[in-house]
Design an enzyme around this catalytic site. Structure first.
Site, PDB file in Angstrom:
ATOM      1  N   ALA B  56       0.835  -1.202   0.000  1.00 33.94           N
ATOM      2  CA  ALA B  56       0.000   0.000   0.000  1.00 33.94           C
ATOM      3  C   ALA B  56       0.871   1.254   0.000  1.00 33.94           C
ATOM      4  CB  ALA B  56      -0.941  -0.012   1.203  1.00 33.94           C
ATOM      5  N   ARG B 342     -10.964 -19.392   5.673  1.00 35.13           N
ATOM      6  CA  ARG B 342      -9.970 -19.535   6.722  1.00 35.13           C
ATOM      7  C   ARG B 342     -10.545 -19.690   8.117  1.00 35.13           C
ATOM      8  NH1 ARG B 342      -5.626 -15.143   4.296  1.00 35.13           N
ATOM      9  NH2 ARG B 342      -4.955 -16.533   2.643  1.00 35.13           N
TER      10      ARG B 342
END
Lengths: 258, 650
Positions: B56, B342
């Site tokens: 980012a 997950r």
């Protein structure tokens, strides 16, 4: 099943700063599981040192998964230690035995000035990348990713050299402190790809010349390839030289066009 | 007091998510059509600080510099190439539909909202799915060597929680290759002078003047010197807080300090209890271990997860006959099988290990078995797909996964919570932005595989460069406070006192000792399964340990040269305060959703039970001056496109 190693002597390089004299310091690890990584052993040592009121050994490390390239230890004279294709953080104590004496030093190369203890400054690598280790493609204008098919063998070969983690083991292992494997790996990655062709020759010229400002010269010892934790082939150096030689002609011709 | 009373009593900050009006699919375009612009020649008059150089941060810094802004970039690493984005293995999602298997922007959007258990903001997620296409184009243009088919086109694979193949990958090193792509683009700007790079420099504080983010105070890790930097806007791209658990798959230096210091200056911290426990990590081997290692979720494409049905099984895995194996994911979730998301896979593993069905010397893992895949595909294909992961496993566990199954167990991996941001990725402090894992915005209560890389790059490449311009445009030719402003001096002085305090504490225990103890409490009571009683226990134990930390901490060395013990002390201090907030948030959220599983709230078959009537909101906490007294604010979540439904992967 885990076993325990006993009586490991660590001969560790201590140096308070770049301009003071350093020396080896001996520390004994009485017992450690062979499941521990080499750096976990240093963590344990450091915890003990702090507990005793002494300063912890400074060393670079981060991901501990062999991918970030931060760790940089010369272990018994070998960059990243005795296990081939393995960074120091992935080296486990099962590679050693009880009563071993292990010598731990920083990377030693004039282009990597020492910061403290086992930590060095590898910024010169960044300077090489800044000078040409990229493809100019400003955000926003990219064509569709499938526009240019890239043969699988080319993509795979590019990936082989793109795997370089920039740890500096190649430089540390080289008797001349040369960075040809590092620089060659990036050039081989980008110059092999169709996207990298536009800057192929200016890239190699700029990167090689920046490399030469900071690092020693390659005399084909091949120590870099043997030390590389990603087992990058020395072929990339040949590719770099080939393109550099071409660049010297090609760039001159293009720039003199008119 | 009912929850609603609680909320009304405490809503202290006006939260405006600034979601553009109009149909979901048009919001982002409509934002871009209407935002304010800064003329190309005026961009150089603005300075933007970017903290963090992961996906980012590097992509934002590079793009802002390309546009012409002056960028100052900070990283505590020695180089911008080291950030932990580099360790992401499996891949990055892109709704390209190159496989023609029915993928679309809408489907990626839908999967992400559903995967997040309906606790993410729809408009942000839709934008993420739109940008996913441009990201793949951009990264290929940068020379990222994604895996290809023999014909030269890009290859894709499927990933946990998705029924289409939309994941692009570069062997098992996708994060590395993407980060290096962004790093190279970033480095080009450093070379051109568009970015000033400050390496080995750690953020210590955010400076807010007249309600606007005005700069930062940093510490040069090599010399210990404190410095101030002023700017028109500040971007925090500083990653997640998974290391609060001490043992996690995060890199050793990952920490919450930047986000936490912003929080203490008024930025709201959203959903801190949403933490992701990744199902496929190498189990802990001994008590001195300082780090866990992830094995990419992509392994579940070909590996089969199982445990022996007999808790007293002692035979090696390959001698256990088929009818004495429980392939529990295939049994419980037939349509997703080993690719169940997950949170669901992690809890299933935990339940079996808690029942004593675990494998390995400590009985703390489950098998991930490739025998069938090797038989079906041949060893060569398996090696090509996962070779580097197998090698990594062999290094760490000392076992050869081609011959015996891997042992895996869940571990802390990613944090969905983070700084509260609006649609523009701006925190509630004007001029302060948070991007990537540091913000809370896109993954709700659970992140799907191959979505973290996508979000980091979407924020950095394709969101911030637009939204920051919208903020800066009206500031043209207006003076901003310099580093001689008293607020900067005050922040520097506070930082000096703070670090001198650690050095002077004069106790007996290292920061690592406290971190380990703290992590154990958070893992035990605010980990994979939480209960009211456990969280209350944690909220009495953490402050007690924190008191001990303040009294009995020992930091050796000085503040004038590289001192990793001192760095660690500051980070652990902030983890203590964050740990309390995580527990407060988990206690307040009386429902189960995604990674937040409250044992009191589950269905008859043990799945998460949401309470949409009372908790369909973002919990954004305000610093209350005392880590045990945070103020709760809520942002209601509205679902226009995706209807709230029970998440099922059966």
């Amino acid at each position: 099943m885990s076993n325990h190693l006993k009586n490991i002597t660590l001969r560790i390089w201590r140096q308070a700063g770049p301009n003071v004299k350093g020396n080896f310091e001996n520390h004994v690890i009485d017992e450690i599981t062979d499941e521990a990584s080499f750096l976990e052993m240093l963590d344990i040592l450091n915890d003990k040192l702090v507990h005793e009121g002494k300063e912890a050994v400074v060393f670079d490390h981060d991901c501990r998964e062999g991918i970030c390239g931060t760790c940089s230890l010369m272990i018994d004279g070998q960059a990243h230690g005795p296990q081939r294709g393995t960074t120091a953080c992935q080296l486990h104590m099962r590679q050693f035995k009880s009563n071993d004496t292990i010598t731990v030093e920083p990377w030693r190369a004039s282009a990597f000035p020492l910061i403290k203890d086992l930590m060095v400054d590898r910024s010169a690598f960044d300077r090489i990348i800044e000078s040409g280790g990229f493809i100019t493609a400003d955000t926003g204008g990219a064509p569709d990713a499938n526009l240019i098919p890239i043969p699988k063998v080319i993509a795979d070969a590019a990936m082989d050299s793109a795997e370089c983690i920039g740890c500096g083991a190649c430089v540390a292992a080289c008797p001349n402190g040369a960075a040809n494997l590092f620089t060659g790996a990036k050039i081989a990655h980008l110059n092999r790809l169709p996207q990298g062709q536009a800057e192929r020759y200016s890239r190699v010229e700029a990167m090689v010349e920046t490399m030469d400002e900071h690092f020693g010269s390659c005399t084909n010892h091949g120590e870099c390839e043997a030390a590389c934790p990603k087992e990058i082939s020395i072929d990339v150096i040949a590719l770099m030289h080939k393109d550099y030689r071409k660049a010297k002609f090609s760039n001159r011709k293009d720039l003199a066009r008119g | 007091m009912s929850l609603t009373d609680n909320l009304l009593a405490k809503n202290t900050v006006q939260l405006d998510s600034k979601i553009p009006a109009g149909p979901m699919a048009d919001k982002w375009n409509s934002y871009k059509d209407n935002m304010k612009l800064v003329n190309p020649n005026n961009k150089r008059k603005f300075k933007v600080i970017v903290v963090g150089t992961g996906l980012a941060g590097a992509s934002a810094a590079a793009t802002l510099a390309e546009l012409g802004y002056q960028v100052d970039a900070f990283t505590f690493h020695d180089s911008a190439r080291r950030a932990h984005s580099i360790a992401a293995q499996g891949g990055i999602n892109g709704a390209k539909n190159y496989k023609g298997d029915g993928d679309s922007i809408h489907r990626l959007f839908y999967d992400t909202v559903k995967g997040g258990d309906f606790r993410a903001r729809e408009a942000n997620v839709h934008r993420l799915a739109e940008n996913s296409i441009d990201i793949i184009d951009q990264m290929v243009a940068q020379g990222v060597p994604f895996a290809r088919e023999y014909g030269g086109l890009l290859d894709n694979r499927s990933f946990g929680g998705a029924q289409v193949s939309r994941t692009f990958y570069a062997r098992g090193q996708t994060g590395q290759q993407l980060l290096l792509g962004a790093y190279q683009q970033f480095s080009r700007q450093v070379g051109l002078g568009g970015i000033r790079l400050f390496n080995r420099t750690e953020l210590i504080d955010i400076v807010v003047i007249d309600g606007h983010a005005s700069g930062i105070v940093v510490r040069d890790l090599v010399t210990g010197e404190l410095q101030s930097h002023a700017a028109h806007a500040v971007v925090l791209a500083t990653g997640g807080y998974g290391n609060a658990f001490f043992l996690s798959t995060n890199a050793m230096a990952c920490n919450v300090t930047a986000a936490w210091r912003a929080h203490r200056k008024g930025a709201l911290f959203a959903n801190p209890c949403y933490t992701q426990i990744h199902p496929t990590c190498i189990p802990q081997s001994d008590d001195s271990q300082s780090k866990l290692t992830l094995m990419s979720e992509s392994l579940r494409n070909d590996g089969r997860v199982w445990v022996p049905t007999n808790p007293d099984e002692t035979r090696p895995a390959h001698e256990v006959p088929e009818n004495e194996r429980d392939y529990y994911l295939e049994r419980l979730y037939p349509s997703f099988g080993n690719l169940a998301p997950r949170d669901i896979s992690s809890r299933a593993a935990k339940r079996l290990v808690d029942k004593g069905l675990g494998v390995g010397p400590k009985k703390n893992g489950v098998y991930l078995d490739f025998a069938e895949a090797i038989q079906r595909l041949g060893r060569e294909v398996v090696e090509e797909r996962y070779g580097n992961l197998f090698q990594m496993y062999e290094r760490i566990a000392g076992e050869n996964p081609y011959e015996q199954p891997m042992r895996i167990y869940p571990a802390s991996h990613y944090t969905m919570g983070g700084l509260w941001v609006d649609y523009e990725l701006m925190t509630n402090i004007p001029g302060l932005y948070a991007a990537g894992e540091a913000n809370f915005s896109d993954h709700g209560a659970n992140r799907l595989g191959a979505s973290a890389l996508m979000q980091g790059l979407s924020d950095g490449y394709f969101v911030l460069p637009y939204t920051i311009g919208n903020y800066l445009a009206p500031m043209l030719n207006k003076a901003i406070p310099g580093t001689d402003h008293p607020e900067f001096k005050a922040a520097e002085e506070a930082a000096r006192l703070r670090f001198n305090g650690y050095l002077a504490a004069g106790g007996t225990k290292s920061p690592d000792f406290f971190h380990r103890e703290l992590g154990k409490i958070i893992w035990d009571y605010c980990g994979m399964e939480r209960t009211e009683q456990g969280l209350e226990k944690a909220l009495s134990e953490i402050p007690a340990l924190y008191e001990e930390f303040k009294k009995d901490l020992r930091v050796t060395g000085t503040g004038e040269s590289m001192n990793q013990t001192l760095e660690k002390a500051g980070r652990v201090d902030d983890f203590f305060q964050l740990g309390m907030l995580m527990c407060h948030d988990a206690l307040d959220r009386k429902e189960s959703c995604g990674g937040h599983f409250r044992a009191e709230y589950q269905t008859d078959d043990g799945e998460a039970l949401r309470d949409d009537d009372n908790y369909c909101h973002v919990s954004a906490w305000e610093w209350g001056g005392d880590p045990m007294k945070p103020n709760l604010n809520v942002e209601k979540l509205e679902f226009e496109e995706v209807h709230l439904a029970t998440r099922s992967y059966k």
